[in-house]
Design a protein around this motif. Structure first.
Motif, PDB file in Angstrom:
ATOM      1  N   SER A 521      -3.433 -13.084  -4.674  1.00  0.00           N
ATOM      2  CA  SER A 521      -4.635 -12.440  -4.154  1.00  0.00           C
ATOM      3  C   SER A 521      -4.333 -11.480  -3.008  1.00  0.00           C
ATOM      4  CB  SER A 521      -5.629 -13.497  -3.672  1.00  0.00           C
ATOM      5  OG  SER A 521      -5.069 -14.282  -2.629  1.00  0.00           O
ATOM      6  N   THR A 522      -3.094 -11.473  -2.489  1.00  0.00           N
ATOM      7  CA  THR A 522      -2.805 -10.701  -1.278  1.00  0.00           C
ATOM      8  C   THR A 522      -1.837  -9.539  -1.482  1.00  0.00           C
ATOM      9  OG1 THR A 522      -0.975 -12.176  -0.608  1.00  0.00           O
ATOM     10  CG2 THR A 522      -3.186 -12.754   0.136  1.00  0.00           C
ATOM     11  N   PHE A 523      -1.124  -9.485  -2.611  1.00  0.00           N
ATOM     12  CA  PHE A 523      -0.098  -8.451  -2.777  1.00  0.00           C
ATOM     13  C   PHE A 523      -0.664  -7.042  -2.590  1.00  0.00           C
ATOM     14  CE2 PHE A 523       2.115 -11.693  -5.620  1.00  0.00           C
ATOM     15  CZ  PHE A 523       3.026 -12.031  -4.649  1.00  0.00           C
ATOM     16  N   ALA A 524      -1.805  -6.762  -3.224  1.00  0.00           N
ATOM     17  CA  ALA A 524      -2.382  -5.419  -3.124  1.00  0.00           C
ATOM     18  C   ALA A 524      -2.751  -5.097  -1.689  1.00  0.00           C
ATOM     19  CB  ALA A 524      -3.605  -5.302  -4.026  1.00  0.00           C
ATOM     20  N   GLY A 525      -3.328  -6.062  -0.979  1.00  0.00           N
ATOM     21  CA  GLY A 525      -3.737  -5.843   0.398  1.00  0.00           C
ATOM     22  C   GLY A 525      -2.571  -5.633   1.338  1.00  0.00           C
ATOM     23  N   ILE A 526      -1.480  -6.348   1.100  1.00  0.00           N
ATOM     24  CA  ILE A 526      -0.296  -6.208   1.951  1.00  0.00           C
ATOM     25  C   ILE A 526       0.220  -4.774   1.912  1.00  0.00           C
ATOM     26  CG2 ILE A 526       2.130  -6.865   2.208  1.00  0.00           C
ATOM     27  CD1 ILE A 526       1.340  -9.627   1.073  1.00  0.00           C
ATOM     28  N   VAL A 527       0.373  -4.254   0.710  1.00  0.00           N
ATOM     29  CA  VAL A 527       0.935  -2.912   0.551  1.00  0.00           C
ATOM     30  C   VAL A 527      -0.026  -1.858   1.090  1.00  0.00           C
ATOM     31  CG1 VAL A 527       1.735  -1.211  -1.125  1.00  0.00           C
ATOM     32  CG2 VAL A 527       2.338  -3.613  -1.421  1.00  0.00           C
ATOM     33  N   SER A 528      -1.306  -1.987   0.756  1.00  0.00           N
ATOM     34  CA  SER A 528      -2.269  -0.965   1.187  1.00  0.00           C
ATOM     35  C   SER A 528      -2.433  -0.970   2.703  1.00  0.00           C
ATOM     36  CB  SER A 528      -3.621  -1.189   0.511  1.00  0.00           C
ATOM     37  OG  SER A 528      -4.212  -2.405   0.930  1.00  0.00           O
ATOM     38  N   THR A 529      -2.300  -2.139   3.337  1.00  0.00           N
ATOM     39  CA  THR A 529      -2.501  -2.222   4.784  1.00  0.00           C
ATOM     40  C   THR A 529      -1.425  -1.466   5.549  1.00  0.00           C
ATOM     41  OG1 THR A 529      -3.663  -4.338   4.638  1.00  0.00           O
ATOM     42  CG2 THR A 529      -2.663  -3.792   6.749  1.00  0.00           C
ATOM     43  N   ILE A 530      -0.154  -1.673   5.199  1.00  0.00           N
ATOM     44  CA  ILE A 530       0.902  -0.977   5.958  1.00  0.00           C
ATOM     45  C   ILE A 530       0.862   0.529   5.693  1.00  0.00           C
ATOM     46  CG2 ILE A 530       2.388  -3.004   6.099  1.00  0.00           C
ATOM     47  CD1 ILE A 530       4.096  -1.836   3.855  1.00  0.00           C
ATOM     48  N   GLU A 531       0.339   0.917   4.536  1.00  0.00           N
ATOM     49  CA  GLU A 531       0.192   2.345   4.249  1.00  0.00           C
ATOM     50  C   GLU A 531      -1.004   2.913   4.998  1.00  0.00           C
ATOM     51  OE1 GLU A 531       0.580   5.278   0.378  1.00  0.00           O
ATOM     52  OE2 GLU A 531      -0.075   3.212   0.077  1.00  0.00           O
ATOM     53  N   ARG A 532      -2.106   2.186   5.024  1.00  0.00           N
ATOM     54  CA  ARG A 532      -3.308   2.647   5.714  1.00  0.00           C
ATOM     55  C   ARG A 532      -3.087   2.769   7.218  1.00  0.00           C
ATOM     56  NH1 ARG A 532      -6.256  -0.972   3.864  1.00  0.00           N
ATOM     57  NH2 ARG A 532      -6.404  -2.355   5.663  1.00  0.00           N
ATOM     58  N   ARG A 533      -2.277   1.883   7.767  1.00  0.00           N
ATOM     59  CA  ARG A 533      -1.981   1.933   9.204  1.00  0.00           C
ATOM     60  C   ARG A 533      -0.950   3.011   9.558  1.00  0.00           C
ATOM     61  NH1 ARG A 533      -1.393  -4.646  10.001  1.00  0.00           N
ATOM     62  NH2 ARG A 533      -3.624  -5.115  10.117  1.00  0.00           N
ATOM     63  N   VAL A 534      -0.494   3.737   8.534  1.00  0.00           N
ATOM     64  CA  VAL A 534       0.503   4.802   8.694  1.00  0.00           C
ATOM     65  C   VAL A 534       1.810   4.234   9.255  1.00  0.00           C
ATOM     66  CG1 VAL A 534       0.803   7.220   9.337  1.00  0.00           C
ATOM     67  CG2 VAL A 534      -1.478   6.266   9.308  1.00  0.00           C
ATOM     68  N   TYR A 535       2.106   2.994   8.891  1.00  0.00           N
ATOM     69  CA  TYR A 535       3.403   2.419   9.223  1.00  0.00           C
ATOM     70  C   TYR A 535       4.452   2.845   8.201  1.00  0.00           C
ATOM     71  CZ  TYR A 535       1.030  -0.697  12.548  1.00  0.00           C
ATOM     72  OH  TYR A 535       0.307  -1.204  13.593  1.00  0.00           O
ATOM     73  N   VAL A 536       3.990   3.178   6.994  1.00  0.00           N
ATOM     74  CA  VAL A 536       4.869   3.729   5.962  1.00  0.00           C
ATOM     75  C   VAL A 536       4.166   4.915   5.330  1.00  0.00           C
ATOM     76  CG1 VAL A 536       5.948   1.503   5.447  1.00  0.00           C
ATOM     77  CG2 VAL A 536       3.974   2.256   4.107  1.00  0.00           C
ATOM     78  N   GLU A 537       4.952   5.783   4.702  1.00  0.00           N
ATOM     79  CA  GLU A 537       4.400   6.899   3.943  1.00  0.00           C
ATOM     80  C   GLU A 537       5.169   6.996   2.632  1.00  0.00           C
ATOM     81  OE1 GLU A 537       4.925  10.195   6.533  1.00  0.00           O
ATOM     82  OE2 GLU A 537       7.114  10.265   6.293  1.00  0.00           O
ATOM     83  N   ARG A 538       4.566   7.655   1.680  1.00  0.00           N
ATOM     84  CA  ARG A 538       5.213   7.792   0.377  1.00  0.00           C
ATOM     85  C   ARG A 538       5.968   9.109   0.295  1.00  0.00           C
ATOM     86  NH1 ARG A 538       2.840   4.274  -3.932  1.00  0.00           N
ATOM     87  NH2 ARG A 538       1.171   3.073  -2.954  1.00  0.00           N
ATOM     88  N   GLU A 539       7.198   9.009  -0.167  1.00  0.00           N
ATOM     89  CA  GLU A 539       7.969  10.182  -0.568  1.00  0.00           C
ATOM     90  C   GLU A 539       8.207  10.035  -2.064  1.00  0.00           C
ATOM     91  OE1 GLU A 539      11.464  11.083   1.640  1.00  0.00           O
ATOM     92  OE2 GLU A 539      10.345  11.621   3.451  1.00  0.00           O
ATOM     93  N   GLY A 540       7.441  10.788  -2.832  1.00  0.00           N
ATOM     94  CA  GLY A 540       7.433  10.557  -4.268  1.00  0.00           C
ATOM     95  C   GLY A 540       6.792   9.213  -4.536  1.00  0.00           C
ATOM     96  N   THR A 541       7.541   8.326  -5.171  1.00  0.00           N
ATOM     97  CA  THR A 541       7.019   6.989  -5.459  1.00  0.00           C
ATOM     98  C   THR A 541       7.613   5.935  -4.519  1.00  0.00           C
ATOM     99  OG1 THR A 541       8.773   6.574  -7.093  1.00  0.00           O
ATOM    100  CG2 THR A 541       6.719   7.561  -7.896  1.00  0.00           C
ATOM    101  N   ARG A 542       8.298   6.385  -3.470  1.00  0.00           N
ATOM    102  CA  ARG A 542       9.007   5.449  -2.590  1.00  0.00           C
ATOM    103  C   ARG A 542       8.354   5.370  -1.215  1.00  0.00           C
ATOM    104  NH1 ARG A 542      13.150   3.050  -5.855  1.00  0.00           N
ATOM    105  NH2 ARG A 542      13.020   4.380  -7.685  1.00  0.00           N
ATOM    106  N   PHE A 543       8.476   4.193  -0.589  1.00  0.00           N
ATOM    107  CA  PHE A 543       7.956   3.990   0.755  1.00  0.00           C
ATOM    108  C   PHE A 543       9.044   4.302   1.786  1.00  0.00           C
ATOM    109  CE2 PHE A 543       5.013   0.837  -1.330  1.00  0.00           C
ATOM    110  CZ  PHE A 543       3.867   1.583  -1.109  1.00  0.00           C
TER     111      PHE A 543
END
Length: 581
Positions: A521-543
């Motif tokens: 129940s948490t995998f999607a939220g984990i990934v979206s949270t660190i992206e939403r907080r701008v802790y990671v960004e995508r380069e192509g398909t990679r974090f």
């Protein structure tokens, strides 16, 4: 708290109304309401009705970590409506989702209603893993009570998350930047991406030279095949790839000179039959990974489409029906009735050779709830083509994956003839003996590959455009031991070892699961949270971690090492799971 086991104790309602059924979402309410008919009021809570208020800790650390809950914004109107319906009902059916969150939503509703509203009412818990008429009817006939172990497990997770967030986040505000936040699980996911970036930065490329030949049969020069350098004077190269890699240009030049002057003879031909097994039906994690690889869906997009397929789709003039089973699961089990239906379908469509005996899959997750099912289509007869016009683009693509994976999981192995040929090259100026190796594989029985082949993870960004899951054969010209072949083409290319790849979304989710971090129940939220907080960004398909993400991760590792330790976090997840058992 409200007593979920209580039975009707008051006199019959003098003005009886309809029995009340509680679900989470309006879409789910519409589907179930059509199944149950006019004798029931089906009402949606629209998610969690109560929670820890956003302002303040709301956890009394000095009083056994007692939480203080309040109604979520907008829930007051819904609660008032539910109270009106409950007032005239004799039975309340709690039909929320079959997991921790669903159990907690139901419990919080009872708590919000209070003893007075529930006086004289019978409360029944009904659980189903697919929203079909037969599954709903069976659940209502075999009702139970709330599982308070699951409720307590959900509360423990929520309280722990609040303690971590409200302890660590203010420190980040003071020392890094105002408005930052940290989470018990998300921060570990961030650390994984930062650690990987550090590995990449510290990586020192090592030069090597790859030797590739094209050979032709002496008897017929039009029959050509590729072979790679496998050994020098009997000493083999890389055990994993089967190739011998040359260290530098000087060695490469010597080798090329030898091979150009050598004679070539086939010394060994090994033929064997190989079989490949289908992959298990989808869990939440594997569905998110495969959708990321094949469809380029992020985890949240995958779960949105899956939610719609689960809650019910109107197919023509009939009632809406749930097209897939519950989509938050770590089990790979399939119901025996589903396996029987799938087996009959395979035999009728593909033939008896494509279905042997039912396959049983055991999940690798030690915390999996085996009573649950894998994600599957609720009926194999609803083929992707037959319902495509009723689905959105995302739903259509995801249903196609789920249906094909389900069917393929019960099909027979694919069978190939694999051939390995060793060719000896001798007579060069240095007197060195070289072994070249050619391999080929011819698919002779498709088995499960007739329906579906799992995509593979790409290693580098440049690989992302390559075709995944190809099941094409790599044929090899017929060769016999002792026959001579001729050199047709020789290539020696300078290359450099590559650093480990940054995480794609699929790779990050798989790594989290393998390390016991997070749950379905948490995998999607984990990934979206660190992206939403701008802790990671995508380069192509990679974090790629941002500078902010690196600073936050480094600070947390230094001052909160336990929270950022993968082993500690996994151990905590295990302890929290024990609460629900």
């Amino acid at each position: 708290m409200a007593n979920a086991k209580s039975k009707t104790t008051a006199a019959a309602n003098p003005m009886p109304g309809k029995d009340v059924v509680i679900v989470e979402s309006p879409a789910k309410a519409r589907t179930i309401g059509r199944f149950l008919g006019s004798d029931y009021d089906v009402i949606a809570t629209k998610g969690h009705m109560r929670g820890l208020a956003s302002k303040g800790m709301n956890v009394d650390i000095e009083n056994d970590f007692e939480p203080t809950y309040s109604l979520e914004r907008g829930s007051g109107v819904v609660l008032t409506e539910i109270k009106k319906k409950v007032r005239r009902a004799d039975i309340i059916y709690l039909a929320t989702d079959p997991d921790r969150e669903g159990e907690a939503i139901a419990w919080h509703l009872l708590e919000a209603l209070g003893p007075k509203a529930l006086a004289g009412k019978e409360v029944r818990r009904v659980v189903f893993h697919e929203i079909t008429r037969s599954a709903v009817d069976e659940a209502f006939a075999d009702h139970g009570v709330l599982d308070m172990d699951l409720v307590m497990a959900q509360q423990a997770r929520r309280i722990l998350d609040r303690l971590v967030g409200y302890t660590v986040s203010p420190v980040l505000w003071r020392t890094v930047r105002r408005g930052l936040s940290a989470g018990r699980v998300q921060s570990v996911a961030l650390r994984l991406t930062v650690d990987r970036e550090r590995e990449i930065e510290a990586f020192n490329p090592v030069e090597y030279w790859s030797v590739l030949t094209r050979l032709a049969k002496s008897a017929d020069s039009s029959l050509k095949f590729r072979a790679t350098l496998h050994a020098i004077d009997g000493k083999g190269g890389d055990a994993k790839s089967g190739r011998y890699l040359v260290n530098n240009q000087e060695e490469s030049a010597k080798l090329v000179a030898d091979l150009e002057a050598s004679a070539y003879q086939v010394t060994k031909v090994v033929k064997r039959e190989t079989k490949s097994r289908p992959t298990a039906p989808f869990t939440t994690s594997s569905l998110q990974q495969e959708a990321a690889r094949r469809l380029r869906f992020n985890a949240e997009r995958t779960m949105r489409a899956a939610q719609g397929l689960y809650e019910g789709i109107q197919l023509g003039s009939g009632d809406p029906v749930g097209l897939i089973t519950y989509m938050r699961t770590d089990s790979t089990n399939l119901a025996t009735t589903a396996v029987a239906e799938i087996g009959d379908f395979i035999k009728n469509k593909y033939g008896a050779d494509y279905f042997g005996r039912p396959r049983v899959y055991r999940t690798r997750s030690k915390n999996a709830q085996e009573a649950h099912e894998a994600i599957r289509a609720t009926s194999v007869m609803r083929t992707p083509e037959s319902i495509a016009t009723h689905l959105s683009s995302d739903q259509r693509s995801l249903y196609d994956l789920i249906w094909k994976r389900m069917v393929a999981s019960q099909m027979t192995d694919s069978v190939s003839d694999a051939t390995t040929v060793d060719i000896e090259a001798t007579g060069g100026p240095s007197g060195t003996s070289y072994t070249l190796r050619a391999t080929g594989s011819v698919l002779k029985f498709q088995g499960f590959r007739a329906v579906y082949v799992e995509a593979r993870d790409t290693i580098t960004e440049s690989d992302d455009s390559e075709e995944n899951g190809s099941d094409t054969s790599r044929s090899l010209v017929p060769l016999d031991e002792g026959e001579t072949v001729n050199l047709d083409e020789l290539k020696s290319e300078q290359k450099f070892t590559r650093p480990p790849a940054r995480y794609s979304e699929a790779m990050l989710i798989r790594t989290l699961e393998e390390n016991g971090i997070g749950r379905p129940s948490t995998f999607a939220g984990i990934v979206s949270t660190i992206e939403r907080r701008v802790y990671v960004e995508r380069e192509g398909t990679r974090f790629k971690p941002t500078m902010l993400g690196i600073v936050v991760s480094d600070y947390l590792v230094q001052w909160f090492p336990d929270i950022m330790d993968t082993g500690f976090t996994a151990s905590m997840e295990e302890k929290l799971d024990e609460v629900s058992r």
